[in-house]
Write an enzyme that holds these catalytic residues in place. Structure first.
Site, PDB file in Angstrom:
ATOM      1  CG  ASN A  15      -1.920   1.050   1.285  1.00 34.85           C
ATOM      2  OD1 ASN A  15      -1.669   2.143   0.771  1.00 34.85           O
ATOM      3  ND2 ASN A  15      -3.053   0.782   1.904  1.00 34.85           N
ATOM      4  CE  LYS A  18      -1.552  -0.235   5.657  1.00 33.94           C
ATOM      5  NZ  LYS A  18      -1.264  -1.579   6.194  1.00 33.94           N
ATOM      6  CG  ASP A  72      -2.729  -5.878  10.428  1.00 30.72           C
ATOM      7  OD1 ASP A  72      -2.870  -5.906   9.190  1.00 30.72           O
ATOM      8  OD2 ASP A  72      -3.512  -6.449  11.196  1.00 30.72           O
ATOM      9  NE  ARG A 176      -0.963   3.729   7.885  1.00 28.71           N
ATOM     10  CZ  ARG A 176      -2.270   3.805   7.579  1.00 28.71           C
ATOM     11  NH1 ARG A 176      -2.787   4.924   7.130  1.00 28.71           N
ATOM     12  NH2 ARG A 176      -3.046   2.741   7.703  1.00 28.71           N
TER      13      ARG A 176
END
Ligand code: ITT
Length: 195
Positions: A15, A18, A72, A176
């Site tokens: 990803n 991310k 995750d 995040r």
């Protein structure tokens, strides 16, 4: 004089968003995550984001033999007793944003939490960094930025969804961003971990 060199750290993920978001934080503290989508993806079936991230990071380290991070993440919706949580990726791919909104049709309680767990695997073992953000599930999708459930997540204190924010604005508030700030503090105290 050029900009100070950033110390690189591998990020096993498929990803790219991310990586972009984690780097908003890491670059400020002298590091840079570099995507490594080639590491084998070991996805432990578990209800714990920590267990999934730790197992994936350990497997990526065994393969790469270099310090590596894995993340995750999941969206835990209050009215659904925490669903989809650790299954967010699967739920996104199957029923998507529209499907989740349908499950919440007529539901007044819109509370939800986004959780991120970053696992760093290095010679000394695996270290975990957790970040969370509380917010509300919007009635309909808004915005075109970000990824996944961003168009329907409004973080506390904001009126906009994550998808209506730039990567920098989102990361200031996001799960995040919080996990990456913890990783950053730890790396500053343990620079030898990246050797
Ligand atoms: P990896 O290769 O890193 O595993 P992924 O996208 O599959 O990438 P996860 O397994 O962590 O990532 O899946 C979590 C899912 O939760 C992801 O597919 C999104 O649908 C959702 N999600 C996680 N963080 C999110 C965020 O910041 N904004 C929106 N949705 C998010």
């Amino acid at each position: 004089m050029g900009a100070p060199r950033l110390r690189r750290i591998l990020f096993a993920t498929s990803n790219a968003r991310k990586v972009e978001e984690v780097n908003v934080v890491l670059r400020r503290c002298g590091f840079e995550a570099v995507a490594h989508p080639g590491a084998p993806k070991v996805e432990l079936q578990s209800e714990s984001l920590e267990a999934v991230a730790a197992a994936a990071a350990a497997a990526a380290y065994a393969f790469l033999r270099r310090p590596v991070i894995v993340e995750d993440a999941g969206l835990f919706v209050d009215a659904l007793n925490g669903f989809p949580g650790p299954y967010s990726s699967y739920v996104y791919r199957t029923i998507g944003v529209r499907g989740l909104l349908k499950l919440l049709e007529g539901v007044e309680d819109r509370g939800a939490t986004f959780v991120s767990v970053i696992a760093l695997a290095y010679r000394g073992g695996v270290v975990l960094f957790r970040g969370e953000v509380r917010g509300a599930i919007a009635r309909e999708p808004r915005g075109s930025g970000g990824f996944g459930f961003d168009p329907i997540f409004v973080p506390e204190g904001s009126t906009r969804t994550f998808a209506e924010m730039s990567a920098e604005e989102k990361t200031e508030l996001s799960h995040r961003g919080a996990a990456a700030r913890r990783l950053c503090e730890w790396l500053r105290e343990h620079p030898e971990a990246l050797e």
